[in-house]
Design a protein around this motif. Structure first.
Motif, PDB file in Angstrom:
ATOM      1  N   GLY A   7      36.476  44.624  43.870  1.00 15.73           N
ATOM      2  CA  GLY A   7      35.139  44.340  44.393  1.00 15.73           C
ATOM      3  C   GLY A   7      34.038  44.941  43.537  1.00 15.73           C
ATOM      4  O   GLY A   7      34.013  44.746  42.316  1.00 15.73           O
ATOM      5  N   VAL A   8      33.140  45.677  44.194  1.00 14.73           N
ATOM      6  CA  VAL A   8      31.993  46.258  43.486  1.00 14.73           C
ATOM      7  C   VAL A   8      32.421  47.326  42.481  1.00 14.73           C
ATOM      8  O   VAL A   8      31.625  47.735  41.624  1.00 14.73           O
ATOM      9  CB  VAL A   8      30.997  46.869  44.494  1.00 14.73           C
ATOM     10  CG1 VAL A   8      30.407  45.775  45.380  1.00 14.73           C
ATOM     11  CG2 VAL A   8      31.656  47.946  45.348  1.00 14.73           C
ATOM     12  N   LYS A   9      33.664  47.790  42.597  1.00 13.82           N
ATOM     13  CA  LYS A   9      34.165  48.808  41.660  1.00 13.82           C
ATOM     14  C   LYS A   9      34.737  48.183  40.390  1.00 13.82           C
ATOM     15  O   LYS A   9      35.256  48.881  39.517  1.00 13.82           O
ATOM     16  CB  LYS A   9      35.240  49.654  42.335  1.00 13.82           C
ATOM     17  CG  LYS A   9      34.703  50.516  43.475  1.00 13.82           C
ATOM     18  CD  LYS A   9      35.802  51.384  44.053  1.00 13.82           C
ATOM     19  CE  LYS A   9      35.265  52.267  45.169  1.00 13.82           C
ATOM     20  NZ  LYS A   9      36.321  53.130  45.760  1.00 13.82           N
ATOM     21  N   GLY A  10      34.619  46.867  40.310  1.00 11.13           N
ATOM     22  CA  GLY A  10      35.120  46.188  39.124  1.00 11.13           C
ATOM     23  C   GLY A  10      36.584  45.806  39.246  1.00 11.13           C
ATOM     24  O   GLY A  10      37.146  45.749  40.342  1.00 11.13           O
ATOM     25  N   SER A  11      37.209  45.540  38.121  1.00  4.88           N
ATOM     26  CA  SER A  11      38.605  45.100  38.109  1.00  4.88           C
ATOM     27  C   SER A  11      39.415  45.905  37.085  1.00  4.88           C
ATOM     28  O   SER A  11      38.879  46.324  36.046  1.00  4.88           O
ATOM     29  CB  SER A  11      38.696  43.614  37.769  1.00  4.88           C
ATOM     30  OG  SER A  11      37.991  42.845  38.722  1.00  4.88           O
ATOM     31  N   GLN A  12      40.666  46.087  37.406  1.00  2.00           N
ATOM     32  CA  GLN A  12      41.564  46.791  36.495  1.00  2.00           C
ATOM     33  C   GLN A  12      42.630  45.822  35.984  1.00  2.00           C
ATOM     34  O   GLN A  12      43.310  45.168  36.764  1.00  2.00           O
ATOM     35  CB  GLN A  12      42.237  47.969  37.206  1.00  2.00           C
ATOM     36  CG  GLN A  12      41.328  49.162  37.470  1.00  2.00           C
ATOM     37  CD  GLN A  12      40.986  49.919  36.198  1.00  2.00           C
ATOM     38  OE1 GLN A  12      41.696  49.842  35.183  1.00  2.00           O
ATOM     39  NE2 GLN A  12      39.874  50.659  36.237  1.00  2.00           N
TER      40      GLN A  12
END
Length: 245
Positions: free
Chosen positions: A116-121
């Motif tokens: 989500g708002v924390k990005g993607s790994q």
């Protein structure tokens, strides 16, 4: 005349004795010499025949330790693969193309975990196996694996664009293992890599684990990447022994 005849006979007899002895002596020496020469020639002939009859030793080479390879996509436990590559496109792994699975095989997992708002790994895990037979003209399988261990390690160390590269020996993985860590800029992001080159007997195991953060997600922790690669490499090496039981 009657007295001179016996005397003449004695003189002739006495004169004849040395001649006979000399002749006899010559005959004895000559015979001995001839017999010795004949024995030597016979012995030499026998030795030559024996040498000719002895076959040359057949070249030998140390037998290869392992005759099989594990199924690459099952060499790493499903639980381990899913923890290292969350949200993998193919949880069972994608097998590498191979025309001879008894000598080479591979499998890979990759996936992008959206936070989500924390990005993607993003994570990528790849394992490859190479088995070498023992051949008189090429050497033992173990020696050939050792030779290719050095070559594969050199290829990784020569990665174009790699930064912060470090190579360390890793204990507890096969007969020998080295881990190469580095960062590499791809698709605008910094990827963190941990590549393990390991050898167990006549089998070479190459494992690479890497990842990157997208859309504002942090760059993966290098220590966690190394720990994941080490765990997966240990399982892959253990799978070789299991496949040959």
């Amino acid at each position: 005349m009657q007295r001179s005849a016996p005397r003449l006979t004695r003189i002739l007899a006495a004169a004849a004795v040395p001649v006979m002895l000399v002749v006899a002596g010559c005959s004895s020496d000559s015979g001995s010499g001839g017999s010795g020469s004949g024995d030597t020639g016979a012995a030499q002939g026998k030795a030559t025949a024996t040498a000719s009859a002895t076959p040359s030793p057949t070249p030998t080479v140390e037998p290869a330790k392992f005759a099989k390879l594990p199924l690459a996509c099952k060499a790493i436990a499903a639980k381990t693969a899913s923890s290292l590559v969350p949200k993998a496109k193919n949880e069972k792994g994608t097998a590498a193309a191979s025309t001879d699975l008894s000598h080479r095989g591979g499998c890979s997992w990759n996936g992008l975990e959206d936070k989500g708002v924390k990005g993607s790994q993003y994570r990528w895990l790849d394992v490859s196996f190479y088995r070498y037979d023992s051949e008189v003209s090429l050497g033992s399988g173990q020696a050939r694996a050792q030779e290719n261990f050095a070559k594969e390690l050199g290829k990784i160390q020569a990665t174009t664009g790699a930064k912060k590269m470090s190579t360390t020996s890793t204990t507890g993985i096969g007969d020998e293992a080295k881990t190469v860590t580095y960062t590499l800029k791809k698709t605008g992001e910094d990827f963190v890599y941990a590549s393990v080159v390991a050898r167990t007997g006549n089998v070479l195991v190459l494992l690479s684990y890497n990842g990157a953060g997208y859309a504002g997600a942090p760059t993966p922790d290098a220590k966690k990447i190394v720990a994941g690669a080490t765990k997966a490499a240990k399982e892959a090496v253990a799978a070789v022994a299991t496949a040959n039981k």
